[in-house]
Design an enzyme around this catalytic site. Structure first.
Site, PDB file in Angstrom:
ATOM      1  N   ASN A  52       0.838  -1.212   0.000  1.00 61.41           N
ATOM      2  CA  ASN A  52       0.000   0.000   0.000  1.00 61.41           C
ATOM      3  C   ASN A  52       0.867   1.254   0.000  1.00 61.41           C
ATOM      4  OD1 ASN A  52      -3.101  -0.409   0.202  1.00 61.41           O
ATOM      5  ND2 ASN A  52      -2.224  -2.046   1.456  1.00 61.41           N
ATOM      6  N   ARG A  68      -0.467  -3.629  15.075  1.00 63.07           N
ATOM      7  CA  ARG A  68      -0.554  -3.320  16.513  1.00 63.07           C
ATOM      8  C   ARG A  68      -1.716  -2.367  16.743  1.00 63.07           C
ATOM      9  NH1 ARG A  68       2.911  -7.037  18.617  1.00 63.07           N
ATOM     10  NH2 ARG A  68       4.825  -7.051  17.394  1.00 63.07           N
ATOM     11  N   HIS A 122      -8.563  -1.882   5.518  1.00 60.05           N
ATOM     12  CA  HIS A 122      -8.831  -3.236   6.019  1.00 60.05           C
ATOM     13  C   HIS A 122      -9.421  -4.079   4.880  1.00 60.05           C
ATOM     14  CE1 HIS A 122      -9.769  -6.368   8.899  1.00 60.05           C
ATOM     15  NE2 HIS A 122     -10.950  -6.474   8.317  1.00 60.05           N
ATOM     16  N   ASP A 172     -10.380   4.044  15.761  1.00 57.18           N
ATOM     17  CA  ASP A 172     -10.688   4.345  17.159  1.00 57.18           C
ATOM     18  C   ASP A 172      -9.962   3.311  18.010  1.00 57.18           C
ATOM     19  OD1 ASP A 172     -12.162   2.022  16.953  1.00 57.18           O
ATOM     20  OD2 ASP A 172     -14.121   3.025  16.940  1.00 57.18           O
ATOM     21  N   LYS A 185      -5.242  -5.550  -4.753  1.00 54.65           N
ATOM     22  CA  LYS A 185      -5.251  -4.687  -5.944  1.00 54.65           C
ATOM     23  C   LYS A 185      -6.269  -3.559  -5.783  1.00 54.65           C
ATOM     24  CE  LYS A 185      -4.428  -5.799 -10.623  1.00 54.65           C
ATOM     25  NZ  LYS A 185      -4.675  -6.624 -11.793  1.00 54.65           N
TER      26      LYS A 185
HETATM   27  C1  GRF Z   1      -3.407  -4.912   3.646  1.00 54.13           C
HETATM   28  O1  GRF Z   1      -4.043  -5.989   3.022  1.00 54.13           O
HETATM   29  C2  GRF Z   1      -4.343  -4.200   4.574  1.00 54.13           C
HETATM   30  O2  GRF Z   1      -5.667  -4.320   4.207  1.00 54.13           O
HETATM   31  C3  GRF Z   1      -4.119  -4.889   5.888  1.00 54.13           C
HETATM   32  O3  GRF Z   1      -2.751  -5.223   5.896  1.00 54.13           O
HETATM   33  C4  GRF Z   1      -2.300  -5.389   4.562  1.00 54.13           C
HETATM   34  C5  GRF Z   1      -1.044  -4.596   4.367  1.00 54.13           C
HETATM   35  O4  GRF Z   1      -0.378  -4.944   3.206  1.00 54.13           O
HETATM   36  N1  GRF Z   1      -4.502  -4.021   6.979  1.00 54.13           N
HETATM   37  P1  GRF Z   1       0.869  -4.129   2.719  1.00 54.13           P
HETATM   38  O5  GRF Z   1       1.916  -4.147   3.834  1.00 54.13           O
HETATM   39  O6  GRF Z   1       0.424  -2.728   2.401  1.00 54.13           O
HETATM   40  O7  GRF Z   1       1.367  -4.865   1.516  1.00 54.13           O
END
Ligand code: GRF
Length: 191
Positions: A14, A87, A105, A137, A168
């Site tokens: 991400n 965390r 998420h 939160d 993706k």
């Molecule tokens: C993502 O799938 C996100 O939805 C979840 O943790 C993953 C992180 O993936 N909270 P990355 O480290 O961004 O590849």
């Protein structure tokens, strides 16, 4: 233009998508800091390659939450984006950055909070999965949803293939939501 701090524990895909959106002028932001609880996380390597300042803060440290808060303040971040941060972010940080901490998420919240959300959706026999960006939160994936993207579940999907399709969608959704904060008439305020 906003200043972003990004917190993660994992691969950092991400973060990659957010960096690409900044470079392609789709996101008017400066990534001021990347914080990880894992020194060797991919997200740290990706940040370093992009010359983004990084901080490793050991979650076990007694004053970890205060250290995170200090680092966030020093970075002068307007907005904190959690991206695979495994965390819980606790009260002092949430209070200091009220409604300015968001998370992505891999489910259509409020369905399937917690770990391996894509597996939970498969196990429940869903036909549609997805991802959500939400305010953070004190709970686990309980904050108000800001935006969601549906992702189809295909007949032969495995946990891995579904997770890949959801990721993706995340790479498209997260930069878009971050840009909406840049364009939002609601001030992020000062801190
Ligand atoms: C993502 O799938 C996100 O939805 C979840 O943790 C993953 C992180 O993936 N909270 P990355 O480290 O961004 O590849």
């Amino acid at each position: 233009m906003i200043r972003l701090a990004i917190m993660g524990s994992g691969a950092g895909t991400n973060l990659c998508a957010i960096i690409a959106a900044v470079q392609n002028d789709q996101l008017d932001a400066e990534i001021a800091l990347v914080i990880s609880d894992r020194q060797k996380a991919g997200i740290i390597a990706i940040a370093e390659k992009a010359s983004i300042p990084t901080v490793h803060i050991d979650h076990e440290a007694a004053d970890a939450q205060n250290k995170i808060l200090t680092a966030l303040r020093q970075s002068r971040a307007d907005l904190v984006a959690l991206a695979g941060y495994m965390r819980i972010v606790r009260a002092p940080i949430i209070e200091a950055f009220d409604r300015r901490i968001i998370n992505i998420h891999p489910s259509l919240l409020p369905k399937y909070p917690g770990r391996k959300a894509w597996q939970q959706a498969l196990d429940a026999g869903e036909q549609i999965a997805g991802c959500s960006v939400h305010h953070v939160d004190c709970g686990i994936d309980t904050g108000e949803v800001i935006a969601q993207q549906n992702v189809p579940i295909l007949p032969n999907d495995t946990a891995a293939s579904l997770h890949a399709r959801i990721q993706k969608a995340e790479w498209a959704l997260y930069p878009r939501v971050l840009q909406s904060f840049v364009e939002s008439p609601i001030s992020l305020g000062t801190h």
